[in-house]
Design a protein around this motif. Structure first.
Motif, PDB file in Angstrom:
ATOM      1  N   GLY A 274       0.937  -1.656   0.517  1.00 57.48           N
ATOM      2  CA  GLY A 274      -0.403  -0.213  -0.079  1.00 57.48           C
ATOM      3  C   GLY A 274       0.981   1.761  -0.251  1.00 57.48           C
ATOM      4  O   GLY A 274       0.570   1.849  -0.860  1.00 57.48           O
ATOM      5  N   ILE A 275       1.162   1.360   1.382  1.00 53.46           N
ATOM      6  CA  ILE A 275       1.810   2.954   1.771  1.00 53.46           C
ATOM      7  C   ILE A 275       3.232   2.763   0.878  1.00 53.46           C
ATOM      8  O   ILE A 275       3.469   2.392   0.916  1.00 53.46           O
ATOM      9  N   ILE A 276       3.642   3.795   0.961  1.00 50.76           N
ATOM     10  CA  ILE A 276       5.248   4.038   0.390  1.00 50.76           C
ATOM     11  C   ILE A 276       5.965   4.830   1.334  1.00 50.76           C
ATOM     12  O   ILE A 276       6.052   5.970   1.206  1.00 50.76           O
ATOM     13  N   PRO A 277       6.605   3.798   2.747  1.00 47.33           N
ATOM     14  CA  PRO A 277       6.944   4.670   3.433  1.00 47.33           C
ATOM     15  C   PRO A 277       8.330   6.063   2.995  1.00 47.33           C
ATOM     16  O   PRO A 277       8.428   6.824   4.364  1.00 47.33           O
ATOM     17  N   THR A 278       8.730   6.116   2.646  1.00 50.61           N
ATOM     18  CA  THR A 278       9.861   6.706   2.343  1.00 50.61           C
ATOM     19  C   THR A 278       9.530   8.164   1.338  1.00 50.61           C
ATOM     20  O   THR A 278      10.229   9.016   1.341  1.00 50.61           O
ATOM     21  N   LEU A 279       7.917   8.783   0.645  1.00 49.03           N
ATOM     22  CA  LEU A 279       7.654   9.271   0.631  1.00 49.03           C
ATOM     23  C   LEU A 279       6.848   9.903   1.522  1.00 49.03           C
ATOM     24  O   LEU A 279       5.984   9.085   2.660  1.00 49.03           O
ATOM     25  N   SER A 280       6.800  10.783   1.380  1.00 44.36           N
ATOM     26  CA  SER A 280       5.479  11.731   2.567  1.00 44.36           C
ATOM     27  C   SER A 280       4.113  11.975   1.967  1.00 44.36           C
ATOM     28  O   SER A 280       3.820  11.026   1.616  1.00 44.36           O
ATOM     29  N   VAL A 281       3.624  11.999   2.807  1.00 46.84           N
ATOM     30  CA  VAL A 281       2.583  11.914   2.856  1.00 46.84           C
ATOM     31  C   VAL A 281       1.110  12.631   1.735  1.00 46.84           C
ATOM     32  O   VAL A 281       0.114  12.112   0.911  1.00 46.84           O
ATOM     33  N   ARG A 282       1.777  13.780   1.958  1.00 51.82           N
ATOM     34  CA  ARG A 282       1.032  14.308  -0.298  1.00 51.82           C
ATOM     35  C   ARG A 282       2.121  13.391  -1.237  1.00 51.82           C
ATOM     36  O   ARG A 282       0.496  13.382  -2.060  1.00 51.82           O
ATOM     37  N   GLU A 283       2.377  13.011  -1.049  1.00 51.51           N
ATOM     38  CA  GLU A 283       2.588  12.293  -2.111  1.00 51.51           C
ATOM     39  C   GLU A 283       2.510  10.953  -2.742  1.00 51.51           C
ATOM     40  O   GLU A 283       2.187  10.493  -3.799  1.00 51.51           O
ATOM     41  N   ASN A 284       1.635  10.172  -1.298  1.00 45.38           N
ATOM     42  CA  ASN A 284       1.485   9.036  -1.251  1.00 45.38           C
ATOM     43  C   ASN A 284      -0.688   9.084  -1.903  1.00 45.38           C
ATOM     44  O   ASN A 284      -0.603   8.699  -1.809  1.00 45.38           O
ATOM     45  N   ILE A 285      -0.446  10.441  -1.419  1.00 38.84           N
ATOM     46  CA  ILE A 285      -2.080  11.022  -1.413  1.00 38.84           C
ATOM     47  C   ILE A 285      -2.629  11.035  -3.143  1.00 38.84           C
ATOM     48  O   ILE A 285      -3.215  10.804  -3.669  1.00 38.84           O
ATOM     49  N   ALA A 286      -1.614  11.539  -3.178  1.00 40.23           N
ATOM     50  CA  ALA A 286      -1.627  11.964  -5.005  1.00 40.23           C
ATOM     51  C   ALA A 286      -0.422  11.246  -6.203  1.00 40.23           C
ATOM     52  O   ALA A 286      -1.746  11.007  -7.026  1.00 40.23           O
TER      53      ALA A 286
END
Length: 500
Positions: A345-357
């Protein structure tokens, strides 16, 4: 007299007590079922028995003497052999070489006697119903045949204990009958078998005793014949049947007259899914119930195009996806939250902004250029709506709590504007407060007209959060609970096969 005995064994990993004073006894010639849901401690106990892990506390006794296996090889040399669900042999080597790896027959000159090895391999495998050219690379065989080769290798080392971890998961019915014949032969020879499986029919056919683990503890051990199926299920799930029914309340009711937003028909995938069918209407939460391995996650992934189907149809708003792929599913309006948010699911090294977008970048770009302003607008809206707690949108997702990581993943899915939301264990691994928030959010989304499919191993969560529950067992729909039937009692009865 015990063949293998575990006394008060504990094993702790950072933040997790995987085994808590577990005791277990295997007698000669006994087929002993080891059962429990995900995280119950089965795999950890097996790894302690086979020398992969060393216990923090407690002791092992093997053939009447204290034992401590420093490595899996030590356990194997002592006569403890393991057959894993995933075949752990060498696919590029021949079938015969795999069978005799490390103990090849040799001639007078000390060289490998290939002809003898291949002859003995053919004779050995014939007893397991495998008739193939033993010179073939193992990887060219069907998975079921590979599993039988692994079984033959495990037994031929003169094992006194054989541990079988989901041994029938890749086998055809004919191969299962052959396996059971081998187990009965081992039983007659006094070899002890630890049998791990989620298939109740198999357990009651082949096993003498059972030990049930839950949250790292033994909650029951004894003769299997003395334990009803429904009692076995209730012990695994931690829900006592004496509590009485817990009627559904609180979830959105859906529009019973509206056409389905999601229609699933005849999903078939070899060994895993068999003619799975159900509908989801706008505003409805449909739960998928069942034990570990029942086919719930496979159904979710198949609908979302991430799991191979041999046949079946998926429709969204009346439009057939034909053979679902992840791209077609997303374009049609299907959003899938996987069971393992960290791995899938998530990409932990990316930011919240990048993960949502991430999932909506094509929609937010023109001529290949992404509009930062539009991204910020989407991210701010979903962080506010889902009450995501982060220092800023630029904080790395891996630094957030489990509950907020789950919300970030949900925000990404919702940003795609889905019509059907498929949630696989959406509250696993998050704290009580975050769990309540996620459950409330699911109710809100359904109330807004979204069709939701919910998978949860928490029976109470599934009952309280669903309008209907489709119950799976061994990849087959064995019942659908509606209205007043959506109770813990009826769910467990359906899983156990004791509900008409």
């Amino acid at each position: 007299m015990s063949l293998l005995h575990v006394t008060e064994v504990s094993k702790t990993f950072p933040g997790v007590r995987a085994l808590d004073r577990v005791s277990f006894t295997l007698r000669p010639g006994e087929v002993h079922a080891l059962v429990g849901e995900n995280g119950a401690g089965k795999s950890t106990l097996i790894k302690v028995l086979t020398g992969v892990y060393q216990p923090d506390e407690g002791e092992l006794t093997y053939q009447g003497s204290p034992a401590r296996f420093g490595t899996p090889m030590d356990a194997q040399h002592a006569g403890i052999s393991t057959i894993y669900q995933e075949v752990n042999l060498v696919p590029l080597m021949s079938v015969a070489q795999n069978l005799f790896l490390g103990r090849e027959p040799r001639n007078a000159l000390g060289l490998v006697d290939r002809k003898r090895m291949e002859r003995e391999a053919r004779e050995l495998l014939a007893g397991y119903g495998v008739t193939t050219d033993v010179r073939r690379p193992l990887g060219t065989l069907a998975l079921g045949a590979q599993q039988m080769v692994a079984l033959a290798r495990a037994v031929m080392i003169e094992a006194k204990v054989v541990i079988m971890d989901e041994p029938t998961s890749s086998l055809e019915p004919r191969e299962v009958r052959t396996l059971f014949g081998v187990i009965r032969d081992l039983h007659a020879r006094g070899i002890g078998i630890v049998y791990v499986s989620h298939r109740l029919d198999e357990l009651y056919e082949i096993c003498d005793a059972v030990t049930i683990l839950r949250d790292g503890r033994v909650v029951h051990t004894g003769q299997l014949a003395e334990l009803s199926r429904i009692r076995l299920v209730s012990l695994m799930l931690g829900r006592e049947m004496t509590e009485g029914a817990t009627a559904f309340s609180g979830a959105a009711t859906g529009d019973g007259d509206a056409p389905p937003v999601l229609r699933v028909r005849g999903l078939n995938s070899r060994h895993k899914l068999h003619d799975v069918s159900f509908d989801v209407r706008p505003g409805e939460v449909v739960g998928l119930g069942g034990l570990l391995g029942a086919g719930r996650s496979e159904t979710i992934k198949a609908i979302g195009g991430a799991y191979h189907l041999d046949s079946g149809d998926v429709e969204v708003d009346g439009k057939d996806l034909r053979k679902p792929t992840t791209v077609r599913a997303v374009k049609a309006g299907i959003a899938v939250q996987p069971e393992d948010r960290k791995a899938e699911g998530i990409i932990p090294t990316l930011s919240v902004r990048e993960n949502i977008a991430l999932a909506v970048l094509p929609r937010l770009s023109r001529l290949g250029l992404v509009s930062d302003a539009r991204v910020d607008e989407v991210v701010t809206a979903y962080m506010t709506r889902l009450r995501i707690k982060a220092a800023s949108p630029d904080q790395a997702v891996g630094d957030l709590s489990g509950g907020n990581q789950q919300k970030v993943l949900l925000a990404r899915l919702l940003a795609t504007g889905p019509k059907a939301l498929l949630l696989d264990e959406p509250t696993r691994g998050i704290d009580v407060g975050a769990k309540a928030e996620v459950q409330s959010l699911i109710d809100e989304l359904a109330a807004e007209g979204l069709g939701v499919v919910l998978v949860s191993s928490d029976a109470e969560e599934l009952i309280e959060g669903s309008d209907r529950v489709v119950v799976l067992r061994d990849g087959v729909v064995v019942g659908t609970l509606t209205g007043a039937e959506v109770t813990t009692e009826d769910l467990m009865a359906a899983i156990a096969g004791e509900r008409s």
